[in-house]
Design an enzyme around this catalytic site. Structure first.
Site, PDB file in Angstrom:
ATOM      1  N   ARG A 115       0.805  -1.241   0.000  1.00 10.95           N
ATOM      2  CA  ARG A 115       0.000   0.000   0.000  1.00 10.95           C
ATOM      3  C   ARG A 115       0.831   1.282   0.000  1.00 10.95           C
ATOM      4  O   ARG A 115       0.345   2.347   0.354  1.00 10.95           O
ATOM      5  CB  ARG A 115      -0.981   0.032   1.169  1.00 10.95           C
ATOM      6  CG  ARG A 115      -1.981  -1.106   1.129  1.00 10.95           C
ATOM      7  CD  ARG A 115      -3.237  -0.773   1.890  1.00 10.95           C
ATOM      8  NE  ARG A 115      -4.208  -1.844   1.734  1.00 10.95           N
ATOM      9  CZ  ARG A 115      -4.259  -2.914   2.511  1.00 10.95           C
ATOM     10  NH1 ARG A 115      -3.395  -3.048   3.500  1.00 10.95           N
ATOM     11  NH2 ARG A 115      -5.168  -3.836   2.307  1.00 10.95           N
ATOM     12  N   LYS A 130       3.756  11.157 -11.427  1.00 11.30           N
ATOM     13  CA  LYS A 130       2.994  10.262 -12.302  1.00 11.30           C
ATOM     14  C   LYS A 130       3.775   8.965 -12.429  1.00 11.30           C
ATOM     15  O   LYS A 130       4.940   8.967 -12.844  1.00 11.30           O
ATOM     16  CB  LYS A 130       2.815  10.874 -13.693  1.00 11.30           C
ATOM     17  CG  LYS A 130       1.706  11.895 -13.786  1.00 11.30           C
ATOM     18  CD  LYS A 130       1.457  12.239 -15.250  1.00 11.30           C
ATOM     19  CE  LYS A 130       0.415  13.311 -15.393  1.00 11.30           C
ATOM     20  NZ  LYS A 130       0.244  13.743 -16.794  1.00 11.30           N
ATOM     21  N   GLU A 145      11.728  18.918 -24.715  1.00 14.93           N
ATOM     22  CA  GLU A 145      10.890  19.177 -23.526  1.00 14.93           C
ATOM     23  C   GLU A 145      11.354  20.461 -22.822  1.00 14.93           C
ATOM     24  O   GLU A 145      10.540  21.195 -22.269  1.00 14.93           O
ATOM     25  CB  GLU A 145      10.960  17.998 -22.544  1.00 14.93           C
ATOM     26  CG  GLU A 145      10.379  16.695 -23.062  1.00 14.93           C
ATOM     27  CD  GLU A 145       8.846  16.649 -23.056  1.00 14.93           C
ATOM     28  OE1 GLU A 145       8.204  17.573 -22.530  1.00 14.93           O
ATOM     29  OE2 GLU A 145       8.307  15.671 -23.618  1.00 14.93           O
ATOM     30  N   LYS A 184       8.350  23.000 -13.890  1.00 11.69           N
ATOM     31  CA  LYS A 184       7.486  21.823 -13.650  1.00 11.69           C
ATOM     32  C   LYS A 184       7.041  21.809 -12.188  1.00 11.69           C
ATOM     33  O   LYS A 184       5.868  21.533 -11.892  1.00 11.69           O
ATOM     34  CB  LYS A 184       8.207  20.519 -14.010  1.00 11.69           C
ATOM     35  CG  LYS A 184       7.339  19.304 -13.695  1.00 11.69           C
ATOM     36  CD  LYS A 184       7.251  18.246 -14.738  1.00 11.69           C
ATOM     37  CE  LYS A 184       6.172  17.219 -14.396  1.00 11.69           C
ATOM     38  NZ  LYS A 184       6.239  16.004 -15.184  1.00 11.69           N
ATOM     39  N   GLU A 219      -3.574  17.237 -12.260  1.00  6.39           N
ATOM     40  CA  GLU A 219      -3.881  17.614 -13.644  1.00  6.39           C
ATOM     41  C   GLU A 219      -5.370  17.856 -13.877  1.00  6.39           C
ATOM     42  O   GLU A 219      -5.981  17.296 -14.798  1.00  6.39           O
ATOM     43  CB  GLU A 219      -3.345  16.548 -14.616  1.00  6.39           C
ATOM     44  CG  GLU A 219      -3.169  17.092 -16.032  1.00  6.39           C
ATOM     45  CD  GLU A 219      -2.429  16.154 -16.967  1.00  6.39           C
ATOM     46  OE1 GLU A 219      -1.370  15.643 -16.577  1.00  6.39           O
ATOM     47  OE2 GLU A 219      -2.920  15.957 -18.078  1.00  6.39           O
ATOM     48  N   ARG A 235      -2.037  22.005 -14.816  1.00  4.03           N
ATOM     49  CA  ARG A 235      -1.006  21.021 -15.198  1.00  4.03           C
ATOM     50  C   ARG A 235      -1.150  20.555 -16.653  1.00  4.03           C
ATOM     51  O   ARG A 235      -0.203  20.083 -17.261  1.00  4.03           O
ATOM     52  CB  ARG A 235      -1.028  19.823 -14.224  1.00  4.03           C
ATOM     53  CG  ARG A 235       0.123  18.851 -14.436  1.00  4.03           C
ATOM     54  CD  ARG A 235       0.307  17.857 -13.300  1.00  4.03           C
ATOM     55  NE  ARG A 235       1.340  16.886 -13.644  1.00  4.03           N
ATOM     56  CZ  ARG A 235       1.891  16.018 -12.816  1.00  4.03           C
ATOM     57  NH1 ARG A 235       1.505  15.995 -11.556  1.00  4.03           N
ATOM     58  NH2 ARG A 235       2.818  15.180 -13.219  1.00  4.03           N
ATOM     59  N   ASN A 287       1.227  19.507 -21.359  1.00  2.00           N
ATOM     60  CA  ASN A 287       0.991  18.652 -22.527  1.00  2.00           C
ATOM     61  C   ASN A 287       1.125  19.415 -23.840  1.00  2.00           C
ATOM     62  O   ASN A 287       0.773  18.890 -24.904  1.00  2.00           O
ATOM     63  CB  ASN A 287      -0.407  18.023 -22.450  1.00  2.00           C
ATOM     64  CG  ASN A 287      -0.524  17.085 -21.269  1.00  2.00           C
ATOM     65  OD1 ASN A 287       0.419  16.376 -20.947  1.00  2.00           O
ATOM     66  ND2 ASN A 287      -1.676  17.095 -20.611  1.00  2.00           N
ATOM     67  N   HIS A 339       2.001  17.716 -27.034  1.00  3.51           N
ATOM     68  CA  HIS A 339       1.911  16.272 -26.800  1.00  3.51           C
ATOM     69  C   HIS A 339       0.680  15.622 -27.432  1.00  3.51           C
ATOM     70  O   HIS A 339       0.709  14.430 -27.705  1.00  3.51           O
ATOM     71  CB  HIS A 339       1.943  15.974 -25.295  1.00  3.51           C
ATOM     72  CG  HIS A 339       3.317  16.101 -24.707  1.00  3.51           C
ATOM     73  ND1 HIS A 339       4.012  17.292 -24.708  1.00  3.51           N
ATOM     74  CD2 HIS A 339       4.149  15.189 -24.134  1.00  3.51           C
ATOM     75  CE1 HIS A 339       5.191  17.108 -24.134  1.00  3.51           C
ATOM     76  NE2 HIS A 339       5.299  15.842 -23.786  1.00  3.51           N
ATOM     77  N   HIS A 352       1.951  12.722 -29.374  1.00  6.71           N
ATOM     78  CA  HIS A 352       1.633  11.321 -29.046  1.00  6.71           C
ATOM     79  C   HIS A 352       0.994  10.619 -30.242  1.00  6.71           C
ATOM     80  O   HIS A 352       1.253   9.438 -30.493  1.00  6.71           O
ATOM     81  CB  HIS A 352       0.666  11.248 -27.854  1.00  6.71           C
ATOM     82  CG  HIS A 352       1.342  11.448 -26.534  1.00  6.71           C
ATOM     83  ND1 HIS A 352       0.669  11.855 -25.409  1.00  6.71           N
ATOM     84  CD2 HIS A 352       2.637  11.294 -26.158  1.00  6.71           C
ATOM     85  CE1 HIS A 352       1.518  11.950 -24.395  1.00  6.71           C
ATOM     86  NE2 HIS A 352       2.729  11.614 -24.830  1.00  6.71           N
ATOM     87  N   HIS A 367      10.568  10.377 -28.554  1.00  2.54           N
ATOM     88  CA  HIS A 367       9.458  11.134 -27.959  1.00  2.54           C
ATOM     89  C   HIS A 367       9.651  12.643 -28.191  1.00  2.54           C
ATOM     90  O   HIS A 367       8.721  13.332 -28.621  1.00  2.54           O
ATOM     91  CB  HIS A 367       9.395  10.808 -26.461  1.00  2.54           C
ATOM     92  CG  HIS A 367       8.362  11.575 -25.716  1.00  2.54           C
ATOM     93  ND1 HIS A 367       7.008  11.348 -25.854  1.00  2.54           N
ATOM     94  CD2 HIS A 367       8.474  12.595 -24.818  1.00  2.54           C
ATOM     95  CE1 HIS A 367       6.339  12.181 -25.080  1.00  2.54           C
ATOM     96  NE2 HIS A 367       7.205  12.949 -24.437  1.00  2.54           N
TER      97      HIS A 367
END
Ligand code: NAD
Length: 352
Positions: free
Chosen positions: A117, A139, A181, A220, A230, A234, A238, A241, A245, A258
């Site tokens: 946990r 994340k 980035e 960030k 997010e 936040r 992206n 992205h 993506h 990427h």
């Protein structure tokens, strides 16, 4: 040593940036976390490069080596790591050290979030992308056959330790991919930083990575501090992205880096921002010229309907509504639900 803080009340944590930090790690960890039992999760290629530096500095612990590449984020690999930790006698006081790029960080963070946990995790990113992005913000997750990062949770690390000397062994293309980035941070939040980056990129060999990393982490950290899960701000991270993506998925993961896909996505998103009357043409040109300094290859021809399909199944779509990140001036990103399929398709034509 430069330190940036992610402000999340009792879960606040520091991001330390300093050349040679790896050698000071055991001392800092002992101060922060006492004599816990450490579990180092990494990949064999990374431990070949850094294992001796960690051992010479006196850092010892159980080692779990995961698969190379994105395969490390398979659900089966996650279960294998948990089983190994059980066999090693790990318990709730065990603490994970994630030593690697975004792949290792995401997997190790997810293991930390879920083992008994939840246990503590320290991130030691070894790629530029991981240093400025994936190691910060909590994340974590793994992939499913149905898609990337479909299973995961937010689990903030205890600290992030960034030693830019680690990047000396990283292939130049990986560094340049990470720089996309870094450019993104300037575009979305700090026009002056973007201008500084643009001139630094004129001579990649003399590029001041430490300053660029520190400023990127600060941006960030500021955004995550204001919107951890997010739900609003936040989302601006992206930028580039949504289409990036889609380009990655369309060309097949592993066939384009990427950062390169995100660079194409940023060019499309800034063109869309200009068409919507939000971004002056000169500013779009400045961003496009800055991205061009990364010398990525032109995008291969993309099938518009395939791109649209991926755009609409992206995680940035909520309740059927696409939250598309646009620039409302350079250094100021916002989201729009008004970006039409037509604009997205037309923006692809600007890439060739
Ligand atoms: N959690 C987040 O917020 C977040 C954000 C962005 C991306 N990601 C995830 O990050 C992953 C991509 O991360 P990445 O780009 O760091 O890729 P990666 O972790 O696969 O690393 C890229 C390659 O570099 C090698 N490598 C790592 N450090 C090295 C070093 N110092 N010297 C030489 N080689 C080294 C790795 O072995 C690998 O082959 C994806 O799975 C993506 O989903 C997560």
């Amino acid at each position: 040593m430069k330190t940036v803080t992610v402000e999340l009340d009792e879960r606040s944590y520091p991001i330390h940036v300093s050349k040679g930090l790896l050698e000071k790690l055991p001392e800092i960890l002992a101060q922060q976390n006492g004599t816990r039992s450490w579990v180092i999760i990494s990949q064999s290629s990374i431990m070949e490069l850094l294992g001796s530096r960690l051992k010479a500095a006196g850092l010892h612990g159980h080692e779990i080596i995961v698969s190379e590449g994105e395969r490390a984020k398979d659900f089966d690999e996650y279960r294998r790591v948990i089983s190994q930790m059980m066999k090693m006698g790990c318990d709730r006081s065990s603490t994970i050290l994630a030593v690697g790029g975004g792949v290792v960080g995401d997997l190790a963070g997810f293991v930390a979030a879920t083992f008994m946990r939840g246990i503590d995790c320290f991130q030691i990113p070894t790629t530029l992308l991981a240093m400025v992005d994936s190691a910060i913000g909590g994340k974590t997750g793994v992939n499913l056959p149905e898609g990337k990062n479909l299973v995961g949770v937010f689990h903030q690390p205890e600290s992030v330790f960034i030693d830019p000397t680690i990047l000396e062994s990283l292939p130049r293309e990986e560094v340049v991919s990470g720089l996309a980035e870094v450019v993104k941070y300037g575009a979305i939040r700090d026009r002056d930083f973007l201008a500084w980056l643009s001139s630094e990129l004129d001579d990649l060999d003399a590029f001041d990575l430490e300053s660029a990393i520190t400023r990127s982490c600060a941006i960030k950290a500021e955004v995550v501090s204001k919107d951890e899960k997010e739900r609003g701000l936040r989302r601006i991270l992206n930028f580039g992205h949504t289409i990036g993506h889609a380009v990655e998925a369309h060309l097949g993961y592993g066939n384009i880096r990427h950062g390169e896909a995100v660079a194409h996505g940023m060019n499309c998103a800034s063109w869309i921002s200009e068409q919507m009357g939000l971004l002056p043409a000169a500013d779009r040109q400045f961003l496009s010229d800055t991205i061009a300094k990364l010398s990525f290859l032109p995008s291969p021809t993309l099938d518009p309907s395939t791109i649209l399909n991926y755009v609409h199944t992206d995680k940035k779509t909520e309740g059927g509504v696409l939250n598309f990140v646009v620039l409302d001036g350079l250094g100021n990103a916002t989201t729009s639900t008004q970006v039409s399929d037509k604009l997205i398709v037309e923006s692809l034509a600007t890439l060739s």
